[in-house]
Design a protein around this motif. Sequence first.
Motif, PDB file in Angstrom:
ATOM      1  N   THR A 117       2.217   2.878  -0.309  1.00 25.05           N
ATOM      2  CA  THR A 117       0.857   3.397  -0.160  1.00 25.05           C
ATOM      3  C   THR A 117      -0.085   2.357   0.416  1.00 25.05           C
ATOM      4  OG1 THR A 117       1.152   4.931  -2.008  1.00 25.05           O
ATOM      5  CG2 THR A 117      -1.120   4.359  -1.428  1.00 25.05           C
ATOM      6  N   TYR A 118       0.010   1.140  -0.059  1.00 28.02           N
ATOM      7  CA  TYR A 118      -0.928   0.087   0.347  1.00 28.02           C
ATOM      8  C   TYR A 118      -0.340  -0.883   1.372  1.00 28.02           C
ATOM      9  CZ  TYR A 118      -3.953   1.883  -3.253  1.00 28.02           C
ATOM     10  OH  TYR A 118      -4.760   2.710  -4.002  1.00 28.02           O
ATOM     11  N   ASP A 119       0.906  -0.645   1.803  1.00 27.93           N
ATOM     12  CA  ASP A 119       1.572  -1.493   2.791  1.00 27.93           C
ATOM     13  C   ASP A 119       1.418  -2.970   2.426  1.00 27.93           C
ATOM     14  OD1 ASP A 119       3.110  -2.002   5.045  1.00 27.93           O
ATOM     15  OD2 ASP A 119       1.341  -2.227   6.334  1.00 27.93           O
ATOM     16  N   ALA A 120       1.759  -3.266   1.169  1.00 29.18           N
ATOM     17  CA  ALA A 120       1.638  -4.633   0.656  1.00 29.18           C
ATOM     18  C   ALA A 120       2.720  -4.859  -0.392  1.00 29.18           C
ATOM     19  CB  ALA A 120       0.263  -4.849   0.043  1.00 29.18           C
ATOM     20  N   ALA A 121       3.066  -6.128  -0.595  1.00 30.82           N
ATOM     21  CA  ALA A 121       4.115  -6.476  -1.554  1.00 30.82           C
ATOM     22  C   ALA A 121       3.594  -6.625  -2.970  1.00 30.82           C
ATOM     23  CB  ALA A 121       4.804  -7.769  -1.129  1.00 30.82           C
ATOM     24  N   MET A 122       2.284  -6.828  -3.112  1.00 33.40           N
ATOM     25  CA  MET A 122       1.720  -6.993  -4.446  1.00 33.40           C
ATOM     26  C   MET A 122       0.236  -6.615  -4.427  1.00 33.40           C
ATOM     27  SD  MET A 122       1.825 -11.175  -4.583  1.00 33.40           S
ATOM     28  CE  MET A 122       2.888 -10.976  -5.954  1.00 33.40           C
ATOM     29  N   PRO A 123      -0.305  -6.278  -5.583  1.00 33.95           N
ATOM     30  CA  PRO A 123      -1.706  -5.830  -5.647  1.00 33.95           C
ATOM     31  C   PRO A 123      -2.698  -6.854  -5.107  1.00 33.95           C
ATOM     32  CG  PRO A 123      -0.612  -5.508  -7.763  1.00 33.95           C
ATOM     33  CD  PRO A 123       0.348  -6.225  -6.885  1.00 33.95           C
ATOM     34  N   ALA A 124      -2.439  -8.136  -5.330  1.00 30.10           N
ATOM     35  CA  ALA A 124      -3.373  -9.177  -4.885  1.00 30.10           C
ATOM     36  C   ALA A 124      -3.503  -9.229  -3.366  1.00 30.10           C
ATOM     37  CB  ALA A 124      -2.932 -10.534  -5.420  1.00 30.10           C
ATOM     38  N   ALA A 125      -2.549  -8.648  -2.657  1.00 30.90           N
ATOM     39  CA  ALA A 125      -2.586  -8.661  -1.191  1.00 30.90           C
ATOM     40  C   ALA A 125      -3.449  -7.536  -0.619  1.00 30.90           C
ATOM     41  CB  ALA A 125      -1.167  -8.561  -0.638  1.00 30.90           C
ATOM     42  N   VAL A 126      -3.986  -6.693  -1.485  1.00 31.83           N
ATOM     43  CA  VAL A 126      -4.778  -5.545  -1.032  1.00 31.83           C
ATOM     44  C   VAL A 126      -6.265  -5.869  -1.117  1.00 31.83           C
ATOM     45  CG1 VAL A 126      -5.345  -3.114  -1.479  1.00 31.83           C
ATOM     46  CG2 VAL A 126      -2.991  -3.934  -1.780  1.00 31.83           C
ATOM     47  N   ASP A 127      -6.981  -5.642  -0.043  1.00 33.34           N
ATOM     48  CA  ASP A 127      -8.439  -5.772  -0.023  1.00 33.34           C
ATOM     49  C   ASP A 127      -8.995  -4.409  -0.436  1.00 33.34           C
ATOM     50  OD1 ASP A 127     -11.153  -5.784   0.610  1.00 33.34           O
ATOM     51  OD2 ASP A 127     -10.869  -7.069   2.368  1.00 33.34           O
ATOM     52  N   ALA A 128      -9.389  -4.283  -1.676  1.00 34.53           N
ATOM     53  CA  ALA A 128      -9.814  -2.991  -2.228  1.00 34.53           C
ATOM     54  C   ALA A 128     -11.034  -2.439  -1.501  1.00 34.53           C
ATOM     55  CB  ALA A 128     -10.094  -3.114  -3.716  1.00 34.53           C
ATOM     56  N   VAL A 129     -11.988  -3.276  -1.168  1.00 39.23           N
ATOM     57  CA  VAL A 129     -13.212  -2.814  -0.501  1.00 39.23           C
ATOM     58  C   VAL A 129     -12.875  -2.279   0.885  1.00 39.23           C
ATOM     59  CG1 VAL A 129     -15.467  -3.521   0.389  1.00 39.23           C
ATOM     60  CG2 VAL A 129     -14.688  -4.351  -1.841  1.00 39.23           C
ATOM     61  N   ALA A 130     -12.105  -3.038   1.646  1.00 40.60           N
ATOM     62  CA  ALA A 130     -11.736  -2.600   2.995  1.00 40.60           C
ATOM     63  C   ALA A 130     -10.902  -1.323   2.952  1.00 40.60           C
ATOM     64  CB  ALA A 130     -10.983  -3.709   3.720  1.00 40.60           C
ATOM     65  N   THR A 131     -10.013  -1.240   1.987  1.00 41.15           N
ATOM     66  CA  THR A 131      -9.166  -0.054   1.842  1.00 41.15           C
ATOM     67  C   THR A 131     -10.010   1.172   1.508  1.00 41.15           C
ATOM     68  OG1 THR A 131      -7.315  -1.432   1.130  1.00 41.15           O
ATOM     69  CG2 THR A 131      -7.167   0.915   0.639  1.00 41.15           C
ATOM     70  N   ALA A 132     -10.987   1.010   0.631  1.00 45.69           N
ATOM     71  CA  ALA A 132     -11.865   2.133   0.268  1.00 45.69           C
ATOM     72  C   ALA A 132     -12.715   2.560   1.456  1.00 45.69           C
ATOM     73  CB  ALA A 132     -12.755   1.747  -0.909  1.00 45.69           C
ATOM     74  N   GLU A 133     -13.219   1.578   2.209  1.00 44.14           N
ATOM     75  CA  GLU A 133     -14.045   1.913   3.376  1.00 44.14           C
ATOM     76  C   GLU A 133     -13.240   2.644   4.438  1.00 44.14           C
ATOM     77  OE1 GLU A 133     -15.683  -1.879   4.519  1.00 44.14           O
ATOM     78  OE2 GLU A 133     -17.241  -1.779   2.963  1.00 44.14           O
ATOM     79  N   ALA A 134     -11.952   2.339   4.548  1.00 49.50           N
ATOM     80  CA  ALA A 134     -11.097   2.978   5.547  1.00 49.50           C
ATOM     81  C   ALA A 134     -10.561   4.337   5.094  1.00 49.50           C
ATOM     82  CB  ALA A 134      -9.927   2.057   5.883  1.00 49.50           C
ATOM     83  N   SER A 135     -10.772   4.656   3.838  1.00 48.98           N
ATOM     84  CA  SER A 135     -10.233   5.900   3.275  1.00 48.98           C
ATOM     85  C   SER A 135     -11.277   7.013   3.290  1.00 48.98           C
ATOM     86  CB  SER A 135      -9.776   5.656   1.841  1.00 48.98           C
ATOM     87  OG  SER A 135      -9.347   6.857   1.251  1.00 48.98           O
ATOM     88  N   ASP A 136     -10.807   8.198   3.577  1.00 51.80           N
ATOM     89  CA  ASP A 136     -11.695   9.364   3.550  1.00 51.80           C
ATOM     90  C   ASP A 136     -11.816   9.968   2.158  1.00 51.80           C
ATOM     91  OD1 ASP A 136     -12.183   9.205   6.279  1.00 51.80           O
ATOM     92  OD2 ASP A 136     -10.540  10.578   6.789  1.00 51.80           O
ATOM     93  N   ASN A 137     -10.779   9.797   1.347  1.00 48.21           N
ATOM     94  CA  ASN A 137     -10.766  10.502   0.063  1.00 48.21           C
ATOM     95  C   ASN A 137     -10.554   9.599  -1.156  1.00 48.21           C
ATOM     96  OD1 ASN A 137      -8.148   9.872   0.676  1.00 48.21           O
ATOM     97  ND2 ASN A 137      -7.298  11.859   0.124  1.00 48.21           N
ATOM     98  N   ARG A 138     -10.486   8.277  -0.966  1.00 46.69           N
ATOM     99  CA  ARG A 138     -10.241   7.368  -2.087  1.00 46.69           C
ATOM    100  C   ARG A 138     -11.466   6.488  -2.306  1.00 46.69           C
ATOM    101  NH1 ARG A 138      -5.655   7.442  -4.971  1.00 46.69           N
ATOM    102  NH2 ARG A 138      -5.928   5.245  -5.197  1.00 46.69           N
TER     103      ARG A 138
END
Length: 173
Positions: A117-138
Motif C-alpha cells: 500500500t505504501y510502497d515502503a519497507a517500514m513505517p518510518a519510510a513513509v511521509d504521512a503528510v505527503a501521502t495524505a496530500e497525494a490521496s483523494d480519500n485518505r
Amino acid sequence: MSNTEFPDGPPPFEDPFRGEDVEQRIYGTILQTREPTAASAIAKQVDCDPKTARKYLSWFADLGIVTPHDGHPTTYERNNAYFEWRRINRLAAEYSIEELQQRVQELTTRIEEYEDTYDAAMPAAVDAVATAEASDNRTIDDIYSDLGDWATAREERTRYERARQQRAGAKSE
C-alpha cells in the motif's frame, strides 16, 4: 465519585495502587516509571519508608525487573528487556508451535499489505503528510493509524516468532 461507591471498580487514577501491599505499590510504580528514579522519590510516591523502597528495589534489581544506576543517590528504572522476555515466555507457554506459526503468518500478510500500500519497507519510510496530500480519500489520521498498526504488527511478529523458536527449541530438547 469515591471508590467506596463502586467497591468492585478500579481505584481512582490518581492512586491506582491504594490498598495493595508496599511491594505491589513499588512494583506498580516501577511499571509506570520511564526514567531513572531515586528510591526516595519512589518511596514518597507509594507512601513508604525509603529504606523499605530500597530493599524492594534491590530485590527487583536482583530479579532483573529494574536496572540500578550508580550515583548518589542510586536511581532505578524499569528494565524493558525483562518485560519483553516475560511476554515472549508467556506466548511460548500459552500457544502451540502451530498457533504461533499461524499468528506469524497472519502478521506477515498484514505487514506485506502495508508494504504494498505504501510502497515502503517500514513505517518510518513513509511521509504521512505527503501521502495524505497525494490521496483523494485518505486523511492524515487514517495514514497515521495505518503506520501505527504496521509498526505494532512488526513488533508483534518479532515476539511471536521468538516465542515460536523458543517453543520449537524446547520441544526438540
